[in-house]
Write a protein that holds these residues in place. Structure first.
Motif, PDB file in Angstrom:
ATOM      1  N   LYS A   1      -8.398 -54.161 -44.907  1.00 11.05           N
ATOM      2  CA  LYS A   1      -9.676 -53.942 -45.591  1.00 11.05           C
ATOM      3  C   LYS A   1      -9.873 -52.455 -45.906  1.00 11.05           C
ATOM      4  N   GLN A   2      -9.567 -51.598 -44.939  1.00  5.14           N
ATOM      5  CA  GLN A   2      -9.699 -50.157 -45.165  1.00  5.14           C
ATOM      6  C   GLN A   2      -8.715 -49.662 -46.222  1.00  5.14           C
ATOM      7  N   LEU A   3      -7.501 -50.208 -46.213  1.00 10.49           N
ATOM      8  CA  LEU A   3      -6.506 -49.834 -47.218  1.00 10.49           C
ATOM      9  C   LEU A   3      -6.966 -50.215 -48.620  1.00 10.49           C
ATOM     10  N   SER A   4      -7.450 -51.451 -48.781  1.00 12.82           N
ATOM     11  CA  SER A   4      -7.860 -51.916 -50.109  1.00 12.82           C
ATOM     12  C   SER A   4      -9.090 -51.152 -50.600  1.00 12.82           C
ATOM     13  N   ASP A   5     -10.024 -50.854 -49.703  1.00 18.25           N
ATOM     14  CA  ASP A   5     -11.230 -50.113 -50.113  1.00 18.25           C
ATOM     15  C   ASP A   5     -10.875 -48.723 -50.631  1.00 18.25           C
ATOM     16  N   ILE A   6      -9.989 -48.045 -49.937  1.00 17.06           N
ATOM     17  CA  ILE A   6      -9.604 -46.704 -50.378  1.00 17.06           C
ATOM     18  C   ILE A   6      -8.806 -46.769 -51.669  1.00 17.06           C
ATOM     19  N   CYS A   7      -7.903 -47.735 -51.774  1.00 20.61           N
ATOM     20  CA  CYS A   7      -7.085 -47.864 -52.986  1.00 20.61           C
ATOM     21  C   CYS A   7      -7.954 -48.154 -54.206  1.00 20.61           C
ATOM     22  N   ASN A   8      -8.968 -49.004 -54.045  1.00 22.88           N
ATOM     23  CA  ASN A   8      -9.776 -49.421 -55.197  1.00 22.88           C
ATOM     24  C   ASN A   8     -10.882 -48.434 -55.546  1.00 22.88           C
ATOM     25  N   ASN A   9     -11.368 -47.693 -54.571  1.00 22.70           N
ATOM     26  CA  ASN A   9     -12.587 -46.912 -54.795  1.00 22.70           C
ATOM     27  C   ASN A   9     -12.391 -45.396 -54.759  1.00 22.70           C
TER      28      ASN A   9
END
Length: 550
Positions: free
Chosen positions: A354-362
């Motif tokens: 979840k933390q990986l996807s949030d940083i990648c997307n935002n």
């Protein structure tokens, strides 16, 4: 091999200043000098290295460590502890000798230590006659001692005590020499064994609980667990010109950046081809095509799956070994930063999906951490680490896929040298114009005195470090990158690094274009740009890509 090369430093008996030869451009160790009047308490390379590494990696309240790609840091630390244990056993016996033959006859011990201190100071001068002068001083004092024993100025108990005070330290020196030679031989055998590939185990009795409530063994177990968690962390640090800490500097980068333009709809194309509608009328009657919605992390996952297939080939000719592919969080730090820190909400120092996807997307613009997708190979027995990092960003309508290459070279040649016999070239007695090489004792007189003088103080390291000096490790510290060389001095290593770029770039571009087609993107410009990059990358030139000449 890189692991054992670094571990061998724990058993070395060179001068501590020799490790400064292994400093590289970005990471430099320093040696805190000894007190001018306390050269007798100076450590050698193995003693200073072992103490510094164990304190830095397992000490209470220590700062975070940088990952050591290509080696097993726990193995290095265990060998440092094993070397400390061997020296501690030696120092225990030397301390007993010092108490019996030195402390009980303190006046004589201080006299002999003063003589050796003067001799050591004089012998270290650059003057060629210093060695002869130092020996003359020792012989002169010896003659005075003999004269003092023969004609004692007083009688009774103090006369016999004075005689023993002069003789007992000499007897203790003989006993100490045997102890030192035994330990030095053991240390050198382990040093040789590690570099020869033989099975040299690290004996660490402290890690074995002596009782169910052994707090020391439990603390050590937790410290090793923390070390393993940091080694497996997916959180990296970008230190400007130093590159990604632990991966080496960036030597190349390639960008694929084009606008996300949707494919024309089928109805629009039919109207244009038949000429039944004008261009302006088609725009009003036929709905405008759109790109199917996606996020950066979706594309990163597609690239990840493609990179996982790099070891497969249509020909049975070897090629890539199985790569390590994973997602990373990268935090920027200043080039001169003395420490790093990881967020407290990471579990075992790892960011979750979840933390990986949030940083990648935002987090693609402005401050904050960034997401990188990495593919990594550890080659040449850990001496070469090749890392290729991919970033995916979307700003307005522009999709940018960036590939950067990082390479971490072999450990410095200092750590690869095996122990050699101590020799000295002297002139022949008759044919003085000719020279010969003589083999010196493994442990000479000065070394015995140094070890015997240090032994009682090893129980309190701060005092010993204050007197004799210590080794300061480069920060932020990681065992692998601290003493790594550039791979460009080695022809085959350089070839391996440069050959990696082309296939990785093409696999990334193929995955990106296929993904965009599935989401209704016109990939004609991406195809053109990919072809141009594919041609340019066939002749990559390594350079300092993180040093911007603005």
């Amino acid at each position: 091999m890189a692991t054992f090369a670094l571990a061998s430093a724990a058993y070395r008996d060179d001068e501590v200043g020799k490790i400064l030869e292994a400093n590289n451009e970005w990471h430099q160790s320093t040696v805190k000098p000894h007190r001018k009047w306390a050269t007798i308490f100076r450590p050698n390379l193995g003693e200073a290295f072992s103490q510094a590494v164990v304190s830095r990696t397992l000490g209470v309240g220590r700062k975070p460590l940088i990952q050591s790609f290509g080696i097993e840091p726990q193995t290095v630390v265990e060998h440092c502890m094993a070397a400390n244990h061997l020296r501690k056993e030696r120092d225990t016996r030397l301390t007993a000798v010092m108490v019996v033959c030195g402390l009980l006859f303190l006046p004589g011990l201080l006299l002999w230590l003063l003589v050796f201190q003067i001799r050591s100071t004089v012998a270290r001068r650059e003057d060629k006659r210093a060695g002869a002068l130092a020996t003359t001083v020792l012989v002169a004092v010896g003659a005075l001692v003999v004269l003092f024993l023969v004609k004692m100025p007083f009688t009774g108990f103090w006369a016999w005590y004075a005689r023993l005070a002069l003789i007992a330290p000499v007897v203790g020196w003989f006993l100490a020499k045997r102890i030192c030679e035994s330990t030095a031989k053991d240390l050198r055998e382990r040093w040789t064994g590690l570099l020869s590939g033989s099975a040299v185990g690290a004996r660490v009795p402290e890690s074995v609980p002596s009782s169910p409530g052994d707090e020391r063994a439990e603390r050590l177990r937790q410290a090793f667990g923390e070390l393993r968690d940091e080694q497996a962390s997916n959180h990296l640090f970008y230190a400007g010109p130093k590159g990604v800490l632990g991966m080496g500097t960036r030597w190349g980068h390639w960008y694929l950046a084009e606008d996300l333009v949707p494919l024309p709809s089928q109805r629009t194309e039919e109207a244009r081809s038949t000429g039944s509608l004008s261009m302006d009328l088609a725009k009003h009657l036929v709905p405008a095509p759109e790109v199917a919605s996606f996020q950066s992390f979706d594309l990163a996952n597609v690239i990840e799956r493609a990179l996982g297939e790099l070891h497969k080939s249509p020909l049975n000719t070897g090629g890539f070994p199985q790569p390590d592919v994973g997602h990373w969080i990268v935090t920027p730090v200043p080039a001169g930063a003395g420490a790093v820190s990881r967020p407290s909400d990471y579990t075992a120092h790892r960011a979750n999906a979840k933390q990986l996807s949030d940083i990648c997307n935002n987090q693609q613009f402005d401050k904050g951490d960034r997401h990188y997708l990495g593919v990594q190979w550890t080659l040449w027995d850990g001496q070469l680490v090749i890392s290729m990092l991919v970033t995916v960003t979307v700003l307005h309508k522009t999709l940018r896929v960036e590939l950067t290459g990082h390479a971490l070279g072999p450990v410095h040649g200092l750590f690869m040298s095996k122990p050699a016999a101590k020799t000295r070239t002297v002139s022949k007695s008759v044919r003085f114009w000719e020279t010969r090489t003589i083999t010196l004792p493994l442990v000479d007189n000065d070394e015995v005195v140094r070890l015997a003088a240090r032994a009682p103080l090893t129980w309190y390291p701060p005092l010993l470090n204050w007197l004799g000096g210590s080794l300061t490790l480069p920060e932020p510290f990681g065992l692998r990158h601290a003493w790594a060389e550039q791979p460009w001095k080695h022809r085959f290593m350089t070839d391996d690094v440069l050959r990696t770029a082309t296939p990785v770039l093409r696999v990334v571009h193929s995955a990106v274009i296929e993904f965009l087609k599935e989401h209704g993107v016109d990939t004609s410009k991406f195809d053109s740009r990919s072809s141009a990059l594919s041609s340019a990358v066939q002749d990559p030139t390594p350079r300092k890509a993180d040093v911007y000449d603005a």
